[in-house]
Structures are given as structure tokens and as C-alpha cells.
Design a protein around this motif. Structure first.
Motif, PDB file in Angstrom:
ATOM      1  N   UNK A  90       0.770  -1.155   0.109  1.00  0.00           N
ATOM      2  CA  UNK A  90       0.009   0.289   0.055  1.00  0.00           C
ATOM      3  C   UNK A  90       0.777   1.252  -0.074  1.00  0.00           C
ATOM      4  N   UNK A  91       1.959   1.284   0.624  1.00  0.00           N
ATOM      5  CA  UNK A  91       2.940   2.310   0.870  1.00  0.00           C
ATOM      6  C   UNK A  91       3.654   2.503  -0.422  1.00  0.00           C
ATOM      7  N   UNK A  92       3.775   1.391  -1.083  1.00  0.00           N
ATOM      8  CA  UNK A  92       4.424   1.369  -2.525  1.00  0.00           C
ATOM      9  C   UNK A  92       3.810   2.074  -3.447  1.00  0.00           C
ATOM     10  N   UNK A  93       2.351   1.587  -3.326  1.00  0.00           N
ATOM     11  CA  UNK A  93       1.414   2.366  -4.228  1.00  0.00           C
ATOM     12  C   UNK A  93       1.227   3.946  -4.155  1.00  0.00           C
ATOM     13  N   UNK A  94       1.585   4.470  -2.840  1.00  0.00           N
ATOM     14  CA  UNK A  94       1.197   5.769  -2.546  1.00  0.00           C
ATOM     15  C   UNK A  94       2.378   6.591  -2.697  1.00  0.00           C
ATOM     16  N   UNK A  95       3.606   6.062  -2.300  1.00  0.00           N
ATOM     17  CA  UNK A  95       4.967   6.802  -2.253  1.00  0.00           C
ATOM     18  C   UNK A  95       6.061   6.237  -2.790  1.00  0.00           C
ATOM     19  N   UNK A  96       5.783   5.104  -3.742  1.00  0.00           N
ATOM     20  CA  UNK A  96       6.848   4.554  -4.343  1.00  0.00           C
ATOM     21  C   UNK A  96       7.805   3.669  -3.427  1.00  0.00           C
ATOM     22  N   UNK A  97       8.970   3.348  -3.928  1.00  0.00           N
ATOM     23  CA  UNK A  97      10.081   2.572  -3.031  1.00  0.00           C
ATOM     24  C   UNK A  97      10.273   3.007  -1.711  1.00  0.00           C
ATOM     25  N   UNK A  98      10.593   4.421  -1.596  1.00  0.00           N
ATOM     26  CA  UNK A  98      10.931   5.002  -0.111  1.00  0.00           C
ATOM     27  C   UNK A  98       9.733   4.586   0.898  1.00  0.00           C
ATOM     28  N   UNK A  99       8.544   4.688   0.320  1.00  0.00           N
ATOM     29  CA  UNK A  99       7.144   4.377   1.439  1.00  0.00           C
ATOM     30  C   UNK A  99       7.328   2.913   1.693  1.00  0.00           C
ATOM     31  N   UNK A 100       7.712   2.123   0.598  1.00  0.00           N
ATOM     32  CA  UNK A 100       7.643   0.639   1.023  1.00  0.00           C
ATOM     33  C   UNK A 100       8.626   0.512   2.179  1.00  0.00           C
ATOM     34  N   UNK A 101      10.007   1.014   1.815  1.00  0.00           N
ATOM     35  CA  UNK A 101      11.028   0.628   2.530  1.00  0.00           C
ATOM     36  C   UNK A 101      10.763   1.330   3.882  1.00  0.00           C
ATOM     37  N   UNK A 102      10.280   2.381   3.972  1.00  0.00           N
ATOM     38  CA  UNK A 102       9.932   2.995   5.212  1.00  0.00           C
ATOM     39  C   UNK A 102       9.294   2.282   6.298  1.00  0.00           C
ATOM     40  N   UNK A 103       8.007   1.746   5.587  1.00  0.00           N
ATOM     41  CA  UNK A 103       6.863   0.957   6.515  1.00  0.00           C
ATOM     42  C   UNK A 103       7.664  -0.315   6.999  1.00  0.00           C
TER      43      UNK A 103
END
Length: 440
Positions: A90-103
Motif C-alpha cells: 500500500x505504501x509503495x503504491x502511494x509513495x513509491x519504493x521509499x514508502x515501502x522501505x520506510x514502513x
């Protein structure tokens, strides 16, 4: 959607499969989510009551419970509007790879930290601890005397090898439903016994007089110190990293919303009862880990027996919660290290190569760290706030799949502002308090 997002948590399942044995049960979902919520956080709730007072504590529990349920709904609605089946997706869809890595990283910090907290409490119950110069005997020392084999190191080693290891080797979260049910019932037993003890003490006139509101004796520092207790309650309601694994093992993933609502209500009631009755029992002597209060000697054998049952039942409860957190930690670590690999559960080399180092690291952390309160303050004011509120609110406001309503955006905005403001104040106060303590 790339396989990296969907692979780590669950084996691939065809939605059209007619075999019901491939799906988790609704009751299992309720127990797994409830057990994810009622972890070690309940042990620090009475200490939060001591700092905040009864009325603010109860109010914060209700507010955090409601916001946690809302944010879990945000996550699932966003997942079903897109193509992801994990929080990181979900985070990758919204914020790209940085969002996915962050969560992924934040979830790993929360789950690993919580597993260490669980292990610390289990060690305290079995082998005792020393706090402020006072030695608190563990159950093993009380029953058998002090020996090398019931020290903290060997007591925890036995638990890790013979109880936790078999549980963390489960590869589907649904298989933990029975242990979660037992764990939740043990938590209820803890609440019932502590409530009965408090009521008996109340009838006998032995209860402590609780503060309804906090005492602000030394000005601004006391006021801002209240923000170090609030994150403890936030930590106690952080379960969002297990919403997706539970949801996508159900025949209809939307059923997880009803399961979450039931679980949050049950756990809010448990937290409120535990905080109030334990605070009535121990007053200002309430410790950061309230289980240590139950090692006090009583004038009757029945009282001593009840104290032992309270401590042992909750230690076993934490042992059964442990594999749920390990499940999420292992999946997120695998997603971070092996983003292009498919199902973790089908790769024995990766599965065991991740499971054993995590378990060993957790064991060593529990031996090295003496107190849970600082862990709760740190996790509650940083990582858990992000997982429970900041990330879900940001997903709603980003609205890449166009699912957010105006009302949801307003709620998300308020949630985001409150979470960030409280987190900044709590972190600043923790740093100031720690610096002042070091200087003295």
C-alpha cells in the motif's frame, strides 16, 4: 504489481478456489488480532494511569482505540482499491519504493522491539529482576530457591528453545489461531484475578486512593512528561502490521474490518479494567512492569497463589503472542532483503536462515536490556505512532487510487497532526529527561 509486494507473507492462493480449508476463520481472525493488540502493553498501562490519572487515561484509551480502528480501515480500503496485499505494498503504491522501505523498517523496529519486551517480562516473571535497589524474586526462585539453572539466562534459554522455537516455525498465521485463543483467555484470566484482588482490597479498605487527574507539581516539565505516558497506550494498540496477513487469509478480506472492530472494543475494555484495578491495588507504588508488583508477599496462602497465577498466566500469554510478532518481522525482513523472491514459506533455506538469527538476536537483547518502560516510551513516540496513525493518514491524504472521501481526509488530517505533534513533544521530553538524569 510486482511479485515483491505480494510474495513474503503468504503462499499464492487462487481466489476462485472452492476449498474452504485454504481460508482462515473469522473467529481465528478475531483471536489473532486481539492477541496482536494485547501484548506486553497491558503491563505498562497501570503505570500510565499513575502518571496521567484515571480520567485522562480512560479517555486516551477510548480515543486511541477508535483511531486505531479507523486507521486499520484506511489501510484495508486502500489495499482493496489498489492491487496490494501487504502494508508495504500500500505504501509503495502511494509513495513509491521509499514508502515501502520506510514502513518495512519501522514495522521491523516495532515487532523486534516488542519481542524483546515480551522476553524481558518473561525473564522477570521466571527469574526475577532488580529495580531501584530492590530485588524482585521470580517464580522459579520462589518455588525452588536460587540455582544456576533458574537464572535469567538459562530460564529464557529453555523457553526460547522448547516453546518459542516450535511456534515461530509455523508458516501460516491461521495456524496460530488456537495459541492466540489460549493467549487471549490467559489475558482475561489476568484481568479477572487482578480485578477480584482489587475489589477484595476495596471492601477491606486496603486500596490506594487513585488520582483522577495528574499532579503538576513542578511546572512545565511535569506537564510535558505526560506526553511520555501517552505513547505507552499508543504502543498497546498497535496491531496494524498483522492486519494484511490476517485479512488475506480470509475468504473475504473485508471481514477483517469487523474482526478488528470487535478486537479493539474487547482490548479497550481489558486495558481500562487492568489499568484501573491495578492502580487501585498499588497506587503510587505501581511499577513500570506491574507484574513485579505481584511478587509482594501476602498474609494468606490464597493471596500468594493468586499472585503466582497472575504472573505465570501472563508470562504464558506473552509466549503465545511472540510468534505473531515474529511472523510479521520475518516477512518484512524477507521483503527488504529479497524483494524479487517469491513465497518465503516455500523456500526452506530462506525461511530458516531468517528465523534462527532473529530468535537468537531477540534472546540476546532480552538478556542485555533491564527495563521495559524506556522501550515503550521510545517505540510509542516514534515507530508505533508511524505504523498506527502517520502512515495510514498519509495514504488517505495521498489518495492515489481515488478512494478517500472528504470526511476521511478530514479525519486523516486531524490524526496526522495529533500524531506528529504528540510524537515530537514525547521525543523531546524523553531526550531532556534522559540528559537531565545523566547530568545528575
Amino acid at each position: 504489481m510486482s511479485p515483491a509486494i505480494k510474495a513474503p507473507l503468504l503462499p499464492n492462493q487462487e481466489p476462485s478456489s472452492s476449498s474452504s480449508e485454504n481460508y482462515g476463520s473469522f473467529a481465528g481472525a478475531v483471536f489473532n488480532i486481539s492477541t496482536s493488540i494485547v501484548g506486553a502493553g497491558i503491563m505498562a498501562i497501570p503505570a500510565a494511569f499513575k502518571v496521567l490519572g484515571v480520567i485522562p487515561s480512560l479517555s486516551i484509551i477510548v480515543i486511541i482505540a477508535w483511531l486505531s480502528n479507523v486507521s486499520a480501515g484506511f489501510l484495508m480500503k486502500s489495499s482493496l482499491a489498489g492491487e496490494s496485499t501487504t502494508y508495504a505494498g500500500v505504501m509503495k503504491e502511494s509513495f513509491g519504493k521509499p514508502g515501502s522501505v520506510a514502513v518495512t523498517i519501522v514495522t521491523m523496529v516495532v515487532t523486534f522491539g516488542s519481542m524483546i519486551i515480551f522476553s524481558i517480562i518473561i525473564g522477570d516473571v521466571l527469574s526475577g529482576n532488580e529495580k531501584d535497589g530492590i530485588i524482585h524474586l521470580g517464580l522459579l526462585q520462589e518455588w525452588f530457591g536460587s540455582h544456576w539453572w533458574n537464572t535469567r539466562f538459562f530460564g529464557l534459554l529453555f523457553i526460547f528453545v522448547f516453546l518459542l522455537l516450535p511456534l515461530v516455525l509455523c508458516r501460516r498465521v491461521e495456524r496460530l489461531a488456537l495459541s492466540s485463543a489460549i493467549s487471549f483467555l490467559l489475558a482475561l484470566l489476568f484481568v479477572v484475578i487482578s480485578s477480584v484482588l482489587a475489589i477484595i482490597a476495596l471492601v477491606q479498605g486496603k486500596t490506594k486512593t487513585p488520582r483522577l487527574f495528574p499532579e503538576l507539581n513542578d511546572g512545565g516539565l511535569s506537564f510535558f512528561s505526560l506526553f511520555t505516558a501517552s505513547p505507552v497506550i499508543v504502543t498497546a494498540f498497535t496491531f496494524h502490521f498483522n492486519v494484511h496477513p490476517v485479512a488475506f487469509e480470509l475468504k473475504d478480506p473485508l471481514d477483517v474490518l469487523s474482526a478488528t472492530r470487535i478486537s479493539v472494543i474487547l482490548c479497550a475494555a481489558i486495558y481500562s479494567a487492568t489499568g484501573l484495578f491495578c492502580y487501585l491495588l498499588f497506587g503510587d507504588s505501581t511499577m513500570t512492569d506491574v507484574l513485579m508488583n505481584f511478587d509482594q508477599s501476602t498474609s494468606s496462602s490464597i493471596g500468594s497463589l493468586l499472585n503466582d497465577i497472575v504472573r505465570l498466566s501472563y508470562a504464558i500469554h506473552l509466549m503465545l503472542v511472540f510468534p505473531l510478532l515474529n511472523f510479521s518481522l520475518r516477512a518484512n525482513l524477507d521483503e527488504l532483503l529479497f524483494p524479487m523472491k517469491l513465497s518465503l514459506v516455500e523456500d526452506n533455506k530462506r525461511f530458516f536462515g531468517i528465523t534462527f538469527p532473529l530468535l537468537i538476536s531477540c534472546f540476546l537483547g532480552a538478556i542485555a536490556i533491564p527495563d521495559i518502560w524506556y522501550f515503550f516510551q521510545f517505540l510509542g513516540s516514534t515507530s508505533t505512532v508511524s505504523i498506527a496513525f502517520i502512515f495510514p493518514a498519509a495514504i488517505v491524504l495521498r489518495n492515489v487510487n481515488g478512494f478517500s472521501t472528504l470526511r476521511e481526509k478530514i479525519v486523516a488530517s486531524v490524526m496526522l497532526v495529533l500524531a506528529v505533534a504528540t510524537s515530537i513533544i514525547a521525543i523531546s521530553t524523553n531526550i531532556y529527561t534522559f540528559t537531565a538524569t545523566e547530568e545528575t
